[in-house]
Design an enzyme around this catalytic site. Sequence first.
Site, short mmCIF file in Angstrom:
data_model
loop_
_atom_site.label_atom_id
_atom_site.label_comp_id
_atom_site.label_asym_id
_atom_site.label_seq_id
_atom_site.Cartn_x
_atom_site.Cartn_y
_atom_site.Cartn_z
CG MET A 1 -1.86 -1.23 1.24
SD MET A 1 -2.79 -1.36 2.78
CE MET A 1 -1.51 -1.84 3.94
CD GLN B 1 -6.52 4.55 0.47
OE1 GLN B 1 -6.26 5.10 -0.61
NE2 GLN B 1 -5.57 4.17 1.30
CB THR C 1 0.21 2.60 4.20
OG1 THR C 1 -0.53 3.77 3.85
CG2 THR C 1 -0.75 1.61 4.81
CG ASN C 2 2.22 7.73 7.41
OD1 ASN C 2 2.37 8.11 8.55
ND2 ASN C 2 3.25 7.48 6.61
CB CYS D 1 2.78 9.78 2.17
SG CYS D 1 2.50 8.57 0.86
CB THR D 2 5.11 4.67 3.56
OG1 THR D 2 4.00 4.26 2.76
CG2 THR D 2 4.73 4.57 5.04
CD GLU D 3 3.56 5.10 -1.04
OE1 GLU D 3 3.22 3.91 -0.98
OE2 GLU D 3 2.99 6.01 -0.39
#
Length: 237
Positions: A10, A52, A83-84, A196-198
Amino acid sequence: MRTIGLIGGMSWESTAVYYRRINEAVRHRLGGLHSADILMHSLDFDRVVRLQKAEAWNEAGALLGGTAARLEVAGAACILICTNTMHLVADAVQRETRVPVLNIVDETGRALCDAGCRRPLLLATRYTMEHGFYAERMMRAGVEVMVPDEAGRSLVHRVIFEELCRGIVSDASRQQLMGVVAQGLADGADGVILGCTEICLSLDPDRLPCPGFDSTAIHAAAAVDFALRSPSLRDAA
């Protein structure tokens, strides 16, 4: 070493960062050929994104909660939601497992407090910036989260979903994100959360014009601390 359970996918772009960071940290701490004991269930991100967009958070919580329960049965001693945004359903996930769900918001909040940062700018998806769960949880640590204005939030959300989650890292978008950071600092922010993890794929927290906090790195480090710490009565509870 205890087993780390990862709910990933995710997106898988950031899950790969988790896997690398956790294993690098274990090798650094233990030396030699050591690596982490990891169980991972990588979800189909398209399914999660549809939930989402539909605001189907109960269904999303059930999906991730069931995944956490299966990881526990397989032997995971803790769970990370990689993921946040999906920490919006973290409490629902925790109810489905007896092992601790290490919360990325709590871990990032501790890092902010340790650094003396009390009014950071949050860069994240719209869900994380606008739903309130992140800011409310940060308030427990005495941290008042700032978010960009509407144009800034739209930009950050677009870069995350249209570029970073697809493996696209653009210098032009990086400069636009840096513009959002500059505006946040002008408005009084004393740090930046890569929430955000990205986003760590585009922005280096150590090259920002203020203290930067990479939630992915912080979360991964918390997992390693847990895995290498001797079990205690508190953990068992």
